[in-house]
Design an enzyme around this catalytic site. Sequence first.
Site, short mmCIF file in Angstrom:
data_model
loop_
_atom_site.label_atom_id
_atom_site.label_comp_id
_atom_site.label_asym_id
_atom_site.label_seq_id
_atom_site.Cartn_x
_atom_site.Cartn_y
_atom_site.Cartn_z
N PHE A 13 -0.98 0.07 -5.78
CA PHE A 13 0.12 -0.83 -6.03
C PHE A 13 -0.23 -1.65 -7.26
CE2 PHE A 13 3.61 -1.30 -3.52
CZ PHE A 13 3.98 -2.60 -3.26
N HIS B 4 -1.92 4.38 6.21
CA HIS B 4 -2.44 3.90 4.93
C HIS B 4 -3.44 2.80 5.21
CE1 HIS B 4 -2.94 2.89 0.88
NE2 HIS B 4 -1.70 2.77 0.47
N HIS C 29 -3.14 11.13 -2.42
CA HIS C 29 -2.87 9.72 -2.07
C HIS C 29 -1.80 9.76 -0.98
CE1 HIS C 29 -2.65 5.45 -2.34
NE2 HIS C 29 -1.42 5.43 -2.79
N CYS D 164 -4.49 -0.08 -3.36
CA CYS D 164 -4.73 1.16 -2.62
C CYS D 164 -5.80 2.04 -3.23
CB CYS D 164 -3.45 1.97 -2.51
SG CYS D 164 -1.96 0.96 -2.35
N LYS E 269 -3.14 10.43 5.25
CA LYS E 269 -2.33 9.30 5.71
C LYS E 269 -1.28 9.73 6.73
CE LYS E 269 -3.01 6.35 1.61
NZ LYS E 269 -3.82 7.21 0.72
N GLU F 275 3.33 12.02 -7.36
CA GLU F 275 2.04 12.70 -7.26
C GLU F 275 2.22 14.21 -7.43
OE1 GLU F 275 -0.21 11.62 -3.79
OE2 GLU F 275 -2.03 12.55 -4.58
#
Lengths: 425, 434
Positions: free
Chosen positions: A410, A351, A314, A175, A346, A325
């Site tokens: 990830f 995503h 993110h 990602c 997102k 986060e």
Amino acid sequence: MTGRQSRSRAVAVTGIGIVTSLGAGREENWRQLAAGRSGIRRIARFDTAGLRTTIGGCVDGLGLESPSAAPFISLAMARAVAAEAIGQAGIGEPGRFPGGLFVAAPPLEHEWPQRMRLAERAPGDRSRRTYADLFTAAGQDSGDLHYDFCNGMIADRLADELGTEGSPITANTACASGATAIQLGVESIRRGATAALAVGTDGSLQVEALIRFSLLAALSTANAVPEQAAKPFAKNRDGFVMAEGAAALVLEDAESATARGAEIIGYVLGCGEAADNFHRTRSNPSGDSIVQSMERAIADAGLAPADIAYINAHGTGTPENDKMEALGVHRLFGQHAERLAISANKSMIGHTLTAAGAVEASFTLLALRDGLLPPTINHVLADPAIGLDVVPNQARRAAAEFALSNSFGFGGQNASLVFGATPGG
Amino acid sequence: MDARAKPWAKPWHDEGGCFSDFDSVSRQRQGVLSVTNEVWITGGGMVSALGDGEEAQWQGLARAAAGELAIDSRSFPPFHIFPIRDFDLDRHIPRKGDQRAMGPLMHYGVAAAGLALAEAGIAGDAALLGRTHLIAAVGPGERDEAVDEQIMTLMMGESAGAALLNEQLSNNLRPTLFLAQLPNLFAANVAIVHGLVGASRTFMGEESAGIDAARVAFERLAAGQGELFLVGGALNASRRDMPSIYHCGGLLLTGPVGALWDRPKAGICFGSVGAFLVMETRAHAERRGARPLARLTALSAGRCRRLPGAAAASADRQWRALQLAPGPLAVISGACGSGPITREEHDFLAGLATDGMTVAARGTAAAIGHSMEASFLANLFLAISCLRRRCLFAPLAASEALERRLDDGTVDRVLVTGWGHQRGEGLACLEAAA
């Protein structure tokens, strides 16, 4: 131009191309995003019978034959965004881009249609198929199933068509890939290149990928109203929504861009990255790696945390990511966290996986350009544990000079980028 | 000298299609950062069909030279592969949880990374590990072949359809297998097993991925964008899901195994490899008392449209930029075995033997197979083995003039080539540590 060390010189962005489930084109995407629209729909591309997640952000309408596959969808989007970005930048000549190419793309392989095509063609006992049968079929007139499924194909074709310089790089940090592509481009410019093209593309929304993410319990199952499924930072968030998209950024040495009179959209001021080796899918509970990623980017920009006004999160909408986060933001920014805004694209575009870092970097630059912060939509139930201003549901006018964009991959590869409306520092 | 000013650099659009290569070889770079740090290799690790570790590679090369090839022509018909040899998983990856989280592809990489870190004296040093930048070159990890075959079989039948496919995938795919397949998890696993918390990137894209992983590390070290890098890759040849793609392209050897330099287009045999190097600036190494195994003095990645002769022209520009003095020149070649491009490289290398340059090449794919993303890195490792001993291992192709012998003790520089089967020409120059 800046008093900072050469190694951290500002890099100008002179062209941006974007394609997402919101539509095609930079301004069209930005308009939809600022208006709080969602591109998430019920998946129509393949039959989702029996699947726990039946929604996603598909990019269709690319003029490809159906069913298509990740290589072709990703390539088509990459071509479109690269053309848009280069067209804006007005740099080089058609077929001769004066810099290197850095592509974030998904891993490519034969998908089920290709596998079954080989299986069906193989001779022998049709009541059983093995890989040996695929080999037999592969050896007979299947030339079109080789190159297009090699991992370097997208970068290779783009390099040929755009005339970029040197060996094109295909990077994948899950990602964070899109951010990694930008970082690689920035580094090449700081080493002496005049320009670089950073592209992030991901057209891998096909059934096996969807099921694989679903099996990891990573996806939202709020299928009833697809536009409302992606709920970053909300109390009832339940996972991310898989989506497709692409973005390209023309990066140039800031001084050369200014000298040639280019229209500069914004600047990349700093890049930071940190590997989290705590666990393959979960962050270190201390948040150290997230903090380091942001901290390094801010330091590379020659700034302090208190200089950041806006964070493009993110913000996947998984219970875990958003919590970590937020934790990282509080730890790094301290009291300043109360004054900054943080929103998650997102929530609207889903995503976009390997493309996300590049797509969201683009939106961050546009936010600074226009003094307009895109919202985190679907924020109905606030999560008190987040404790941040997530720009809920409605875009907000706010002049900001410096912004941070996070991409946490990830596997623990975290990357952060700092952008500025000015060269700053 | 500005690379762009070099008179032999032709723009892309000219006939023959050579790039004006701003990445071209450099001992001196001009640009915003005018730093040019000397780059050392201070550690290396390799596992392959020759065995585990540096000594095993050297002994295995001797066996291969004597005609004892580590080829398996039985396990993955109709292909020939070079399977991993003497690989002790428990030694390299002690924790069972770590072992189960990945497939053999990643096992080989993690193992090689461990060997490299140990040799460099970085293993276990949290401060150094925290500052080590990792760049990995790899393809996707192993699919579950049994599940694939079950699904394929069912999908040939009457109940075939989307609902069946969905059900089969949902019920039979092991959830965590996905993590063993995502290429970026390769770097993640290296980081987790070995305690790295610096930056981490993964490059994909066949042979170029390995060349560019080494090149980016080299360029960043030279320019002062990092002082310490761990660079590597891996390939698992013992799998069925990968060959289909290349066999569709008519690239894999299925007939008798002939000499590497004389094979048809369908001439590639995959080889299992894990190969990692520790690269750092001389200044950084000296500060911490690390000794160099070799000096990396040049590394470039050329590219051209593969019209006949174009690859040779691309490599020729890289070669001329090196400006090497005449003398014995060992060349570790990453020739893949696919006839036309392998023959073109052969003739190019043979053509370098003029004016006192004695070219002695070794096509290592004859001994270890072709390892795609890991190939260039494996050959850098073997080149360093030559420099450690100041000699070039015995010819792997008995009657091949290009694979001449060099006198022991005369080898103080080695070139490494990496011509991709489809695209890209890599070239590195390694010189003996002083």
